[in-house]
Design an enzyme around this catalytic site. Structure first.
Site, PDB file in Angstrom:
ATOM      1  N   ARG A   1       0.872  -1.062  -0.164  1.00  0.00           N
ATOM      2  CA  ARG A   1       0.047  -0.008   0.040  1.00  0.00           C
ATOM      3  C   ARG A   1       0.940   1.183  -0.034  1.00  0.00           C
ATOM      4  O   ARG A   1       1.805   1.385   0.841  1.00  0.00           O
ATOM      5  CB  ARG A   1      -1.085   0.031   1.279  1.00  0.00           C
ATOM      6  CG  ARG A   1      -2.142  -0.989   1.303  1.00  0.00           C
ATOM      7  CD  ARG A   1      -2.932  -0.854   0.080  1.00  0.00           C
ATOM      8  NE  ARG A   1      -4.191  -1.693   0.056  1.00  0.00           N
ATOM      9  CZ  ARG A   1      -4.236  -2.914  -0.577  1.00  0.00           C
ATOM     10  NH1 ARG A   1      -3.116  -3.236  -1.138  1.00  0.00           N
ATOM     11  NH2 ARG A   1      -5.214  -3.618  -0.430  1.00  0.00           N
TER      12      ARG A   1
ATOM     13  N   HIS B   1      -1.386  -1.207 -10.127  1.00  0.00           N
ATOM     14  CA  HIS B   1      -2.141  -1.996  -9.028  1.00  0.00           C
ATOM     15  C   HIS B   1      -2.264  -3.671  -9.606  1.00  0.00           C
ATOM     16  O   HIS B   1      -3.626  -4.068  -9.475  1.00  0.00           O
ATOM     17  CB  HIS B   1      -3.321  -1.642  -8.498  1.00  0.00           C
ATOM     18  CG  HIS B   1      -3.191  -1.995  -6.944  1.00  0.00           C
ATOM     19  ND1 HIS B   1      -3.680  -1.329  -6.049  1.00  0.00           N
ATOM     20  CD2 HIS B   1      -3.005  -3.245  -6.272  1.00  0.00           C
ATOM     21  CE1 HIS B   1      -3.757  -2.205  -4.961  1.00  0.00           C
ATOM     22  NE2 HIS B   1      -3.313  -3.372  -5.024  1.00  0.00           N
TER      23      HIS B   1
ATOM     24  N   GLU C   1      -6.007   5.996  -5.901  1.00  0.00           N
ATOM     25  CA  GLU C   1      -6.214   4.991  -7.117  1.00  0.00           C
ATOM     26  C   GLU C   1      -7.863   4.979  -7.611  1.00  0.00           C
ATOM     27  O   GLU C   1      -8.709   5.390  -6.793  1.00  0.00           O
ATOM     28  CB  GLU C   1      -5.966   3.488  -6.954  1.00  0.00           C
ATOM     29  CG  GLU C   1      -4.338   3.320  -6.491  1.00  0.00           C
ATOM     30  CD  GLU C   1      -4.141   1.808  -6.211  1.00  0.00           C
ATOM     31  OE1 GLU C   1      -4.904   1.122  -6.379  1.00  0.00           O
ATOM     32  OE2 GLU C   1      -2.947   1.563  -5.772  1.00  0.00           O
TER      33      GLU C   1
END
Length: 299
Positions: free
Chosen positions: A223, A272, A252
């Protein structure tokens, strides 16, 4: 029942076995993320159930209170920090979670980033397509030090591969602080594998990064807020660490190339992708749909 599936970026949900199990229900799949609470509420105004893909959409009280028809929220994975649980309880909305994923997908992506970085693969692929030939020299990993910050399931899997490559593995954890300066200073590759919570937010500081070598690589597939705000960009501009490979960002999705890391030549950035492989999606969606259907039948 009207079911809305949120944030299915690649549009994979209709291809899963879980989708077939919802035959007879009115299912709408949204591939984009709506950040504005009013527009998100408008999008979901007729939904009786919402299936959330990971923590991609926030579900604050401002959204929940505008959804009078909503009865169920199904969450892939076990995290609910992005949902106002109290607001759901007040309105009788049932939240069901679907457990944890497997560590292999993120561990594999971590190693893809490490190898792509130390061997300059994206640059060389692009250069070859543009007519150039080999112009960089990579860095071997055997005998180098791999630092793992957070030796949980994913961190352990990453460490196992490092040992197979002949690397020396060091580890730092929340319960085992160890010699922090030595941990950061000695790592040739340092990979973050901590969960994000109040105790770990900003746990990697600018001072930690300043201890790293100009030749070292920092990898973050966990993260982004584990690192102090702005610290990684500033550190890369100063050259300590010399390189970074990241798969996660503070906000995001990152659209339009609008993130400072994307402008740095010593940062390799992916959108991601850690758990974004078909087996993981199948498992996540199957567990979430199973939990949702059990909750509906229990009413």
């Amino acid at each position: 029942m009207r079911i809305a599936v949120l944030d299915d970026y690649p549009g994979v949900f209709p291809e899963t076995a879980a989708f077939a199990r919802l035959g007879g229900h009115d299912v709408t799949v949204f591939r984009d993320t709506e950040r504005d609470p009013d527009r998100l509420a408008a999008r979901l105004r007729d939904a009786e159930a919402v299936l959330l893909t990971q923590q991609r959409s926030r579900f604050p009280r401002a959204v929940i209170e505008k959804l009078p028809k909503l009865r169920f929220i199904a969450q892939t994975g076990a995290h609910t920090s992005h949902i106002d649980v109290e607001a759901c309880a007040e309105r009788g909305i049932v939240i069901v979670t679907a457990g944890k994923g497997t560590p292999s997908a993120t561990a594999e992506l971590t190693w893809a980033l490490i190898l792509a970085s130390v061997r300059h693969i994206p640059f060389e692929v692009r250069a070859l397509k543009e007519g150039a030939w080999q112009s960089t020299v990579g860095t071997g990993l055997r005998g180098k030090t791999l630092g793992i910050y957070g030796l949980g399931r994913i961190g352990t899997a990453v460490a196992d591969v490092g040992r197979a490559f002949g690397m020396k593995v060091t580890a730092l954890g929340r319960q085992n602080a160890g010699d922090r300066e030595s941990f950061f200073a000695s790592a040739d590759v340092l990979s973050l594998h901590l969960p994000l919570n109040d105790a770990t937010r900003g746990i990697v500081t600018a001072a930690d990064l300043a201890w790293m070598k100009p030749t070292s690589l920092l990898v973050n597939t966990s993260r982004a807020p584990l690192i102090e705000p702005g610290a990684l960009v500033a550190a890369l501009e100063k050259g300590r660490p010399g390189f970074a490979a990241v798969d996660v960002y503070e906000d995001e999705p990152v659209l339009g190339g609008e993130h400072p890391l994307l402008r740095l030549p010593n940062a390799l950035c992916t959108p991601h992708l850690g758990y974004a492989e078909m087996g993981t999606y199948e498992a996540y969606y199957d567990a979430a749909v199973d939990a949702l259907l059990r909750a509906v039948s229990a009413e």
